[in-house]
Design a protein around this motif. Structure first.
Motif, PDB file in Angstrom:
ATOM      1  N   ASP A  34      50.846  33.478 112.669  1.00  0.00           N
ATOM      2  CA  ASP A  34      51.428  32.451 113.534  1.00  0.00           C
ATOM      3  C   ASP A  34      50.317  31.946 114.451  1.00  0.00           C
ATOM      4  N   THR A  35      49.614  30.896 114.000  1.00  0.00           N
ATOM      5  CA  THR A  35      48.463  30.405 114.758  1.00  0.00           C
ATOM      6  C   THR A  35      48.878  29.818 116.103  1.00  0.00           C
ATOM      7  N   ASP A  36      50.042  29.173 116.161  1.00  0.00           N
ATOM      8  CA  ASP A  36      50.487  28.574 117.430  1.00  0.00           C
ATOM      9  C   ASP A  36      50.709  29.643 118.504  1.00  0.00           C
ATOM     10  N   ALA A  37      51.294  30.771 118.111  1.00  0.00           N
ATOM     11  CA  ALA A  37      51.575  31.852 119.058  1.00  0.00           C
ATOM     12  C   ALA A  37      50.408  32.828 119.190  1.00  0.00           C
ATOM     13  N   LYS A  38      49.349  32.633 118.371  1.00  0.00           N
ATOM     14  CA  LYS A  38      48.179  33.529 118.368  1.00  0.00           C
ATOM     15  C   LYS A  38      48.595  34.957 118.054  1.00  0.00           C
ATOM     16  N   LYS A  39      49.437  35.092 116.975  1.00  0.00           N
ATOM     17  CA  LYS A  39      49.938  36.404 116.578  1.00  0.00           C
ATOM     18  C   LYS A  39      49.811  36.582 115.074  1.00  0.00           C
ATOM     19  N   ARG A  60      49.382  40.581 118.959  1.00  0.00           N
ATOM     20  CA  ARG A  60      48.644  39.473 119.549  1.00  0.00           C
ATOM     21  C   ARG A  60      47.201  39.600 119.063  1.00  0.00           C
ATOM     22  N   PRO A  64      41.795  33.703 118.707  1.00  0.00           N
ATOM     23  CA  PRO A  64      42.523  32.981 117.657  1.00  0.00           C
ATOM     24  C   PRO A  64      41.671  32.695 116.413  1.00  0.00           C
TER      25      PRO A  64
END
Length: 96
Positions: A34-39, A60, A64
């Motif tokens: 999940d690149t948007d949430a950096k997870k 986490r 990124p």
């Protein structure tokens, strides 16, 4: 005084770098990114420094840019530690 501060600051940085390099590498498999949430979701083996048994969970990432190195399904080796109360992947690389 400035020399003392510089020496102490250098010592703190060196200790932090050593602590990160001393973390055990863990084998895992990327399940989701999940690149948007950096997870990243990883299925992983035991994580000795966290006294955690193998499972699948979301972490986490400290940087990124790590997420660009892998995709879902990749076998990886990573280090993880608790940073500001959150389990955070500090290094991540495809397994060879």
């Amino acid at each position: 005084m400035k020399k003392l501060f510089t020496a102490l600051f250098t010592l703190v940085l060196a200790a932090a770098a050593f602590a990160q390099s001393a973390l055990p590498q863990v084998d895992g498999e990327v399940r989701k990114i999940d690149t948007d949430a950096k997870k990243i979701t990883l299925r992983h083996g035991d994580i000795p420094n966290l006294e955690m048994t193998g499972m699948t969970m979301v972490f986490r990432v400290s940087d990124p840019a790590l997420l660009a190195k892998v995709k879902a399904g990749d076998k990886v080796r990573f280090t993880v530690d608790k940073v500001d109360g959150a389990l955070t992947v500090l290094s991540l690389e495809p397994a060879t």
